[in-house]
Design an enzyme around this catalytic site. Structure first.
Site, PDB file in Angstrom:
ATOM      1  N   GLY A 131     -28.427 -19.398  -2.178  1.00  0.00           N
ATOM      2  CA  GLY A 131     -28.114 -19.196  -1.957  1.00  0.00           C
ATOM      3  C   GLY A 131     -26.549 -19.296  -2.349  1.00  0.00           C
ATOM      4  N   GLU A 242     -15.767 -10.296  -8.890  1.00  0.00           N
ATOM      5  CA  GLU A 242     -17.112 -10.097  -8.346  1.00  0.00           C
ATOM      6  C   GLU A 242     -16.199 -10.285  -6.461  1.00  0.00           C
ATOM      7  OE1 GLU A 242     -20.688 -10.390  -5.574  1.00  0.00           O
ATOM      8  OE2 GLU A 242     -20.461 -12.146  -7.198  1.00  0.00           O
TER       9      GLU A 242
END
Length: 384
Positions: A131, A242
């Protein structure tokens, strides 16, 4: 630095606001209640030009700036952070990434449908055991005479269950670590690709999130995006953009919470007068306004920074960390101002509070983003 919106940006903001209030607001509660993705509304976003803000006009986009993209996301997030998240994943994580890094053939094949909202895009990076450690992915892409065979799984992929196109990161040279990653363009329907599970989330409901599995997917060589083993550059530049662009979502949450709270404090009476006269309410509103202003300025500064240098992560990491934590804090403060009414599902505040929390987790957790900021400040020897 000048942050005033240009006339073109103001027109875009007003158009996005009208669309969001007319088309998205009426379905926002249903999205959350039923975890329902409004595909038709998404398609209409494309018809109005909101899904290709930064994509070049040659592929149907508007060819505008990241700041323009953020302005649109803020207006959508005010009524539905969940749909803003899906739009961000589609327009920025997928479309802008492909526009910057894809070949002419890839862009011509995929981007017109993406910009029009006829097809949906997603970026597949996160894995069950990778992650925050993005370069620790284990999905493999093994070379064959005519391309690659993709094997592995992805987790927590926004738009994954509904995506028609995926940008997938995989290891092409596992022994080379971060420098052995490549990116691939994968269409829905590819043999061996399955949506293993659609995930049931606390917030951002209606923005589909899923587990994806790749079981011997054959990917032609012409579907590789960027050079072989060069995916980490694609990945990191994409992450910086992002974080800057998605910072507009918590800004939108903050703006909506402030407007709702001011209006309520002006009309709600207790002890014979509007609660806006009470100093503790005034303090909450002042703090909310201050953090909204700071968050918006940080996000605009980050957008300017990535427009100049996609490799710099400090500004975007700082902006998203501050904005996301402020949106969670002040969504709860807005509930407190509204009292019992704020806790009811008749108002959007409890939904905004649940939605806000994700922005402290996605695009790298707040903890990881703080490390990015600190290590850039300290210098290269502190980045290992």
């Amino acid at each position: 630095m000048e942050f005033d919106r240009s006339p073109e940006e103001r027109d875009l903001q007003e158009a996005a606001r009208r669309f969001a209030r007319k088309e998205i607001a009426p379905v926002a509660a249903r999205m959350d209640r039923d975890d329902w993705f409004p595909r038709e509304v998404f398609r209409r976003l494309g018809e109005h030009g909101f899904l290709g803000i930064t994509v070049p006009p040659a592929y149907g986009g508007l060819g505008l700036s990241y700041r323009a993209q953020a302005i649109v996301l803020e207006e959508i997030a005010r009524v539905s952070p969940a749909l803003a998240l899906s739009v961000g994943a589609h327009s920025n994580l997928f479309a802008d990434n492909l526009a910057r890094n894809g070949t002419e053939a890839q862009r011509a094949e995929v981007l017109p449908g993406i910009v029009a909202g006829e097809t949906i895009g997603a970026l597949a990076l996160t894995e069950p055991n990778a992650g925050s450690d993005a370069v620790g992915i284990s999905t493999r892409a093994e070379r064959t005479p005519d391309g690659y065979v993709l094997t592995g799984s992805k987790q927590f992929i926004t738009n994954g269950p509904v995506a028609d196109w995926l940008l997938v990161y995989a290891k092409t040279a596992p022994d080379r670590g971060a420098h052995g990653i490549s990116a691939f363009l994968l269409p829905r329907g590819t043999d061996g690709f399955v949506v293993a599970k659609s995930l049931d989330k606390m917030g951002m409901r209606g923005s589909p999130t899923g587990e994806l599995a790749f079981q011997g997917c054959r990917v032609p060589a012409e579907r590789r995006v960027g050079p072989e083993h060069g995916g980490v550059a694609v990945m990191m530049s994409g992450l910086n953009v992002e974080r800057a662009v998605l910072g507009a979502i918590p800004v939108g949450i903050l703006a909506e919470c402030l407007d709702l709270s001011v209006a309520y404090a002006q009309r709600r009476e207790q002890f014979g007068r509007a609660i806006g006269h009470f100093e503790l309410i005034q303090a909450k509103l002042a703090d909310m306004y201050t953090d909204l202003s700071a968050a918006r300025l940080l996000v605009f500064a980050a957008l300017a920074a990535v427009a100049q240098d996609l490799r710099s992560g400090r500004a975007s990491s700082a902006a998203l960390t501050f904005a996301s934590e402020a949106s969670t804090r002040h969504a709860l403060a807005a509930i407190q101002i509204h009292g019992g009414y704020g806790y009811m599902r008749d108002l959007p505040l409890e939904r905004l509070a649940r939605d806000a929390k994700l922005l402290e987790i996605g695009a790298g957790t707040s903890e990881i983003r703080r490390l990015v900021v600190a290590r850039e400040l300290l210098g290269p020897e502190f980045r290992a």
